[in-house]
Design a protein around this motif. Structure first.
Motif, PDB file in Angstrom:
ATOM      1  N   ASP A 308      91.152  23.527  25.939  1.00  0.00           N
ATOM      2  CA  ASP A 308      90.992  22.187  26.482  1.00  0.00           C
ATOM      3  C   ASP A 308      90.155  22.232  27.753  1.00  0.00           C
ATOM      4  O   ASP A 308      89.990  23.285  28.374  1.00  0.00           O
ATOM      5  CB  ASP A 308      92.352  21.558  26.803  1.00  0.00           C
ATOM      6  CG  ASP A 308      93.224  21.425  25.551  1.00  0.00           C
ATOM      7  OD1 ASP A 308      92.650  21.455  24.447  1.00  0.00           O
ATOM      8  OD2 ASP A 308      94.459  21.312  25.692  1.00  0.00           O
ATOM      9  N   PRO A 310      90.476  20.216  31.080  1.00  0.00           N
ATOM     10  CA  PRO A 310      91.035  19.226  32.015  1.00  0.00           C
ATOM     11  C   PRO A 310      90.090  18.989  33.192  1.00  0.00           C
ATOM     12  O   PRO A 310      89.052  19.639  33.327  1.00  0.00           O
ATOM     13  CB  PRO A 310      92.335  19.896  32.473  1.00  0.00           C
ATOM     14  CG  PRO A 310      92.067  21.350  32.352  1.00  0.00           C
ATOM     15  CD  PRO A 310      91.127  21.516  31.181  1.00  0.00           C
ATOM     16  N   VAL A 350      92.129  14.351  28.290  1.00  0.00           N
ATOM     17  CA  VAL A 350      92.013  15.773  28.030  1.00  0.00           C
ATOM     18  C   VAL A 350      91.088  15.953  26.835  1.00  0.00           C
ATOM     19  O   VAL A 350      91.334  15.407  25.761  1.00  0.00           O
ATOM     20  CB  VAL A 350      93.383  16.406  27.754  1.00  0.00           C
ATOM     21  CG1 VAL A 350      93.229  17.884  27.448  1.00  0.00           C
ATOM     22  CG2 VAL A 350      94.306  16.196  28.940  1.00  0.00           C
TER      23      VAL A 350
END
Length: 806
Positions: A308, A310, A350
């Motif tokens: 991911d 962020p 996200v």
């Protein structure tokens, strides 16, 4: 030619000059060749690369282009750290003396610039500083002082080490050992700092700084000391960190790596023993591929589920304004859109950068599954079957009582078996006699104890004295084991590889796995014969050097370097997360292809001079730090030579000689550093050897030598009678083809056995001396034991042990 009046021509004398005749017709001039070819050019001239001489201006221009290219590469390397779009400078503050507080130095660094923005990671382990003055950002962390594992883990990821020195000692014993470990492992760029100079009188400050500078010049001749007490001095240290040239550590720069700043564990729904570990950090080194494997030192290898992106919590601030995030070029999908929670706040979006592909993801399989039926399965021929039937039908004769049937006779033991039973019965009777004698001795001792109780009185002594207190700190068992090791090492040095021939066991049975070699260097030995069962579990390259070049040259795609990401590591045991020390850094390394598979790892190590001289025996449990891995194993030692066969060493050489340690371990591509530690009884680990990875080669022949010795009994001109090498004629005939040698350099062979007590007649190339010893060399191949253990116990901090002892 002149002719005299008589008509005779002039004859030249011996001093007449003789010129060589012209060699006409044997060669042609260049113009004749060009006229004959009429413009035609040969094929060799067309395919040959024409070497053109460059002029002066062209040479200067070429040198300028090379110089500009190198300058651009150096500028690009500097821009890959600390600026926008690149990870921050990762700085580890390491104390080299127990009296220095690294957190006091960290507080001075983070408060030196009023315009800088200081933030902390969620776990409080990393301190981020974004400086608008230098347009750079820094990340500081402090590994636990005196902890070797924490400092080495910091060296696996850090760009700069801030080494702290004490004003009183400079570097203590623990600091010296830490520096030795860092030099052997691969030391990043260093900055040398001394804290507390401002507290000294003004006249003593220059002298104290010079003393520390002399200590630094022993290991770092070109480095300078930086006092760090005020804000101006801290700003100069920040400038030094951000502008100095970075050292290259090969095994670190060729792999992606991260220092965990945020950790979150989610247990699996089906079982709580394993779960998904979410690690948030900056990607460093190389791009990280979600389909590759990652390694956590001390935990093992794992797979990733997704990566991911962020929001970067520590952006670069210029003039008080944070620079925008990276442009998401490789966005795959969005997990959470702008959703509102119960309070009306907008949650953070996200973005998923990459998801794993099960079809191409690296497998966690590290061992081969051996097939017990995958061997030579030759069906017996008809002749062998007929011979087996005749063997079964062959009559056997036994002495049995009259009236015994054939079925009953099959259960009657032979005479040899009866003799063994008699021996067992005699042993049992001897044991009973010994028990009876022990009982009588016990009764006598009880009577003596009763008489002693009547005559003597028992008292207690309160003060045991210094000797008793000293003995309380010594482990008697450990002392006896060390004494035995010293004796074995001394005997091996005095009589290398000499083995006594047993009297009660035949030598051909005792040494049935050994063989004789006419020449240790040139005699053939097939590396594929009689391999152990563990070799069916490992992997082997057809050409290791070719595979290594291909893997290291391959540029893998993935999430680019410098991005702040969250990687989802699956199937992580929960007990590892619970037992983790919060003060130790958690390092995550990306693995190259094949680096999770088990093979035979050969490492060249050298014993550290001046350290503990206690012998280290082969197959003794040691702790290895190999690049980014650490594990426990029991290695076998061998000589480091260029031949096809390497001689087995029973002990790690205490001299300055390189020795090869061989273990079963995961594949790792060299060049990679190696550190060898020995575990102590109190849980500490002592550095005993350093080196590097040699190769991944299961075909490396490690041969153990056994030397049988005999003594001349009678010496003749060319022959001698030798005894004490064997004790039966059968053993002499068995080892007859093996060549003999002596300590004085004579060579010979066994001719015949004499008598039944092991005397043999031997023939040599020259007459023996009376003090000479006859030797026979036997060899067998040895293999390491499967003792690989990736879970290494964490040693206690050296400074905490010192405080406890004080």
């Amino acid at each position: 030619m002149a002719v005299d009046s008589a008509g005779q021509p002039h004859r030249p004398g011996v001093w007449k000059q003789q010129n060589k005749a012209h060699k006409s017709g044997r060669h042609r001039t260049k113009s004749e060749i060009d006229n004959a070819n009429r413009g035609r050019v040969s094929v060799k001239t067309l395919t040959k690369k024409v070497k053109r001489e460059l002029g002066r201006r062209e040479r200067r221009n070429q040198a300028k282009q090379i110089r500009d290219k190198k300058r651009e590469e150096a500028v690009m390397r500097k821009r890959q750290l600390g600026t926008h779009g690149s990870p921050p400078f990762l700085v580890a503050i390491v104390s080299l003396c127990g009296s220095v507080d690294p957190f006091a130095v960290l507080s001075v660094l983070r408060s030196c610039d009023e315009t800088a923005v200081v933030t902390f990671s969620s776990n409080g382990y990393c301190c981020h500083l974004s400086s608008s003055r230098y347009k750079q950002r820094f990340c500081f962390f402090v590994p636990r002082p005196g902890d070797a594992h924490a400092v080495l883990d910091a060296a696996k990821v850090a760009n700069t080490f801030v080494l702290l020195y004490s004003l009183e000692k400079g570097v203590d014993e623990t600091g010296e050992s830490l520096l030795t470990m860092l030099f052997a492992h691969g030391l990043p760029t260093t900055v040398h700092v001394v804290h507390g100079v401002a507290s000294l009188p003004v006249k003593r400050r220059a002298e104290a700084t010079k003393c520390i500078q002399k200590i630094i010049e022993i290991r770092f001749p070109k480095e300078k000391i930086h006092p760090l007490d005020t804000s101006s001095e801290a700003i100069l240290v920040l400038r030094q960190i951000g502008s100095q040239k970075q050292r290259t550590i090969t095994h670190r720069d060729r792999r992606p790596h991260l220092l965990a700043e945020v950790l979150e564990f989610e247990p699996n729904l089906d079982q709580n023993s394993e779960g998904t570990l979410k690690v948030s950090a900056y990607i460093r080194g190389r791009p990280l591929d979600v389909n590759s494997l990652v390694h956590i030192p001390g935990w093992g290898d794992f797979q990733m589920k997704r990566i991911d992106a962020p929001r970067d919590p520590h952006p670069l601030n210029l003039n008080g304004k944070p620079v925008g995030r990276h442009r998401l070029d490789s966005v795959v999908s969005s997990v959470a859109m702008d959703a509102e929670d119960g309070d009306g706040n907008v949650e953070e979006q996200v973005t998923v950068l990459a998801r794993r592909n099960l079809a191409i993801q690296e497998s966690l399989v590290s061992e081969n599954e051996p097939d017990p039926m995958d061997g030579e399965q030759t069906w017996p021929t008809e002749e062998e079957l007929r011979e087996a039937e005749t063997e079964q039908k062959r009559n056997k004769f036994k002495r049995v009582p009259k009236g015994t049937s054939e079925y009953q006779a099959a259960w009657i033991k032979d005479s040899d078996e009866g003799e063994s039973d008699e021996f067992e019965e005699s042993d049992d009777s001897d044991d009973e006699k010994m028990k009876g004698m022990e009982m009588t001795q016990e009764t006598k001792s009880e009577v003596d104890e009763e008489s002693d109780e009547e005559e003597y009185e028992t008292i207690t002594i309160t003060d045991a004295g210094d000797d008793y207190k000293y003995d309380q700190r010594i482990d008697v068992d450990e002392e006896e084991e060390a004494l035995m090791r010293f004796k074995e090492a001394r005997m091996n040095a005095l009589f290398p590889d000499e083995v006594d021939t047993p009297i009660d066991v035949p030598a051909k049975v005792r040494f049935q796995k050994y063989r004789g070699l006419q020449s240790f260097r040139t005699s053939p030995w097939d590396p594929k014969e009689n391999l152990p069962a563990d070799y069916s579990r490992i992997f082997q390259f057809e050409n290791f050097d070719r595979t290594r070049k291909r893997v290291l040259a391959d540029e893998r795609e993935g999430v680019e370097v410098g991005r702040y990401v969250t990687i989802h590591i699956i199937n992580v045991p929960h007990h590892l997360v619970l037992s983790r020390d919060e003060s130790a850094p958690l390092v995550v390394y990306g693995l190259l292809p094949h680096e999770q598979k088990m093979s035979v790892l050969n490492m060249v190590v050298k014993r550290l001079p001046g350290e503990n001289e206690e012998p280290i025996k082969s197959k003794e449990r040691l702790v290895f730090h190999v690049g980014f891995r650490r594990f426990c194993a029991c290695p076998i030692f061998s000589q480091h030579t260029n031949g096809q066969k390497q001689k087995y060493e029973r002990f790690l050489s205490t001299e300055s000689m390189a020795t090869v340690a061989t273990v079963y371990a995961p594949i790792i591509f060299p060049p990679t550093s190696v550190l060898v530690f020995k575990e102590q009884r109190d849980g500490t680990q002592q550095l005993v050897a350093t080196g590097s990875v040699l190769s991944i080669n299961p075909d490396r022949l490690v041969t153990k030598r056994a030397v049988l010795s005999g003594h001349p009994f009678k010496i003749n001109r060319r022959s001698a009678i030798v005894r004490y090498m064997f004790f039966s004629p059968a053993d002499i005939n068995w080892f007859k083809p093996v060549e003999l040698r002596t300590k004085c350099g004579r060579r010979g062979h066994i001719k015949d056995s004499l008598g039944t007590h092991g005397h043999m007649k031997c023939v040599f190339d020259r007459q023996l001396q009376s003090q000479d010893t006859v030797l026979m060399n036997l060899y067998k191949r040895v293999y390491p034991k499967w003792t690989y253990d990736p879970h290494v116990p964490t040693p206690p901090s050296a400074y905490s042990l010192q405080r406890l002892s004080n």
